[in-house]
Design an enzyme around this catalytic site. Structure first.
Site, PDB file in Angstrom:
ATOM      1  N   CYS A   7       0.873  -1.080  -0.057  1.00 63.79           N
ATOM      2  CA  CYS A   7      -0.215  -0.022  -0.090  1.00 63.79           C
ATOM      3  C   CYS A   7       1.158   0.978   0.004  1.00 63.79           C
ATOM      4  CB  CYS A   7      -0.804   0.016   1.186  1.00 63.79           C
ATOM      5  SG  CYS A   7      -0.190  -0.019   2.868  1.00 63.79           S
ATOM      6  N   ASN A  10       2.246   1.503   4.358  1.00 66.26           N
ATOM      7  CA  ASN A  10       2.350   0.156   4.958  1.00 66.26           C
ATOM      8  C   ASN A  10       2.136   0.115   6.708  1.00 66.26           C
ATOM      9  OD1 ASN A  10       5.269  -2.171   5.606  1.00 66.26           O
ATOM     10  ND2 ASN A  10       3.189  -2.512   5.244  1.00 66.26           N
ATOM     11  N   CYS A  12      -1.771   0.594   7.278  1.00 63.76           N
ATOM     12  CA  CYS A  12      -3.054   0.571   7.322  1.00 63.76           C
ATOM     13  C   CYS A  12      -3.560  -0.758   6.430  1.00 63.76           C
ATOM     14  CB  CYS A  12      -3.811   1.678   6.790  1.00 63.76           C
ATOM     15  SG  CYS A  12      -3.971   2.767   8.066  1.00 63.76           S
ATOM     16  N   ARG A  13      -3.584  -0.534   5.231  1.00 64.37           N
ATOM     17  CA  ARG A  13      -4.117  -1.672   4.252  1.00 64.37           C
ATOM     18  C   ARG A  13      -3.207  -2.773   4.059  1.00 64.37           C
ATOM     19  NH1 ARG A  13      -5.048   2.292  -0.768  1.00 64.37           N
ATOM     20  NH2 ARG A  13      -3.114   3.160   0.392  1.00 64.37           N
ATOM     21  N   SER A  14      -2.085  -2.498   3.786  1.00 65.71           N
ATOM     22  CA  SER A  14      -1.240  -3.794   3.464  1.00 65.71           C
ATOM     23  C   SER A  14      -0.713  -4.659   4.750  1.00 65.71           C
ATOM     24  CB  SER A  14       0.016  -3.632   2.556  1.00 65.71           C
ATOM     25  OG  SER A  14       0.999  -2.471   3.223  1.00 65.71           O
ATOM     26  N   ASP A 118      -8.479   3.601   1.532  1.00 69.17           N
ATOM     27  CA  ASP A 118      -7.465   4.007   2.511  1.00 69.17           C
ATOM     28  C   ASP A 118      -8.204   4.558   3.482  1.00 69.17           C
ATOM     29  OD1 ASP A 118      -5.334   4.565   3.953  1.00 69.17           O
ATOM     30  OD2 ASP A 118      -4.133   5.572   2.302  1.00 69.17           O
TER      31      ASP A 118
HETATM   32  P1  4NP Z   1      -1.940   2.934   4.298  1.00 72.19           P
HETATM   33  O1  4NP Z   1      -2.555   4.263   4.535  1.00 72.19           O
HETATM   34  O2  4NP Z   1      -1.091   3.234   2.784  1.00 72.19           O
HETATM   35  O3  4NP Z   1      -3.070   2.093   3.972  1.00 72.19           O
HETATM   36  O4  4NP Z   1      -0.847   2.144   4.968  1.00 72.19           O
HETATM   37  C1  4NP Z   1      -1.541   5.510   4.753  1.00 72.19           C
HETATM   38  C2  4NP Z   1      -1.029   5.688   5.910  1.00 72.19           C
HETATM   39  C3  4NP Z   1      -0.124   7.013   6.136  1.00 72.19           C
HETATM   40  C4  4NP Z   1      -0.420   7.846   4.994  1.00 72.19           C
HETATM   41  C5  4NP Z   1      -0.921   7.436   3.827  1.00 72.19           C
HETATM   42  C6  4NP Z   1      -1.627   6.414   3.698  1.00 72.19           C
HETATM   43  N1  4NP Z   1       0.362   9.028   5.405  1.00 72.19           N
HETATM   44  O5  4NP Z   1       0.350   9.803   4.608  1.00 72.19           O
HETATM   45  O6  4NP Z   1       1.206   9.263   6.516  1.00 72.19           O
END
Ligand code: 4NP
Length: 143
Positions: A7, A10, A12-14, A118
């Protein structure tokens, strides 16, 4: 079968995909990574961990790392959470490498979803978990 989930952050989703699939397919070798290096070394985002733990998925041992080009050689299958993640992964593909890169939602066509939303932005951690569970069930039927 070695599978890498990717993702953006790294956190939340993955890591959630990794934690859900490892419940259903404990024999698979799984990892997750972020297209960005923004959260390297961090545990999954606390609200994501809480929502996952409410369904019995303990993500507390996972730590964020950034996707690297050498991951193409280390895994049999790379699964991206959205089209941006997929493009970021493909941009690092070494010449001659043929490791498949798929969108996770391809494994849940009945959902009609084209990406795993997300929850860092939507704040709907349960919606993301619902879809990840559906995609994970589809994925394991292919292993
Ligand atoms: P992820 O979500 O890609 O599912 O881990 C996010 C977590 C943090 C951020 C963006 C997406 N960020 O901008 O810090």
């Amino acid at each position: 079968m070695k599978i890498l989930f990717v993702c953006l952050g790294n956190i939340c989703r993955s890591p959630t995909a990794e934690g859900v699939v490892r419940r259903f397919a404990p024999e698979a070798e799984l990892d997750s990574a972020g297209a960005s290096g923004w959260h390297v070394g961090e545990a999954p985002y606390a609200p994501m961990q809480e929502a996952a733990m409410a369904r019995g998925y303990d993500l507390s041992d996972l730590r964020a790392r950034q996707f690297v080009a050498t991951d193409f050689a280390r895994f049999d299958l790379i699964i991206a959470m959205d089209a941006d993640n997929l493009a970021n992964v493909e941009a690092l593909r070494p010449a001659g490498n043929e490791t498949p890169v798929r969108l996770f939602t391809e494994y849940a066509p009945q959902s009609g979803a084209e990406a795993v939303p997300d929850p860092y932005y939507t704040r709907d951690f349960d919606q993301t978990l619902d879809l990840i569970e559906d995609c994970a069930k589809g994925l394991i039927t292919t292993l």
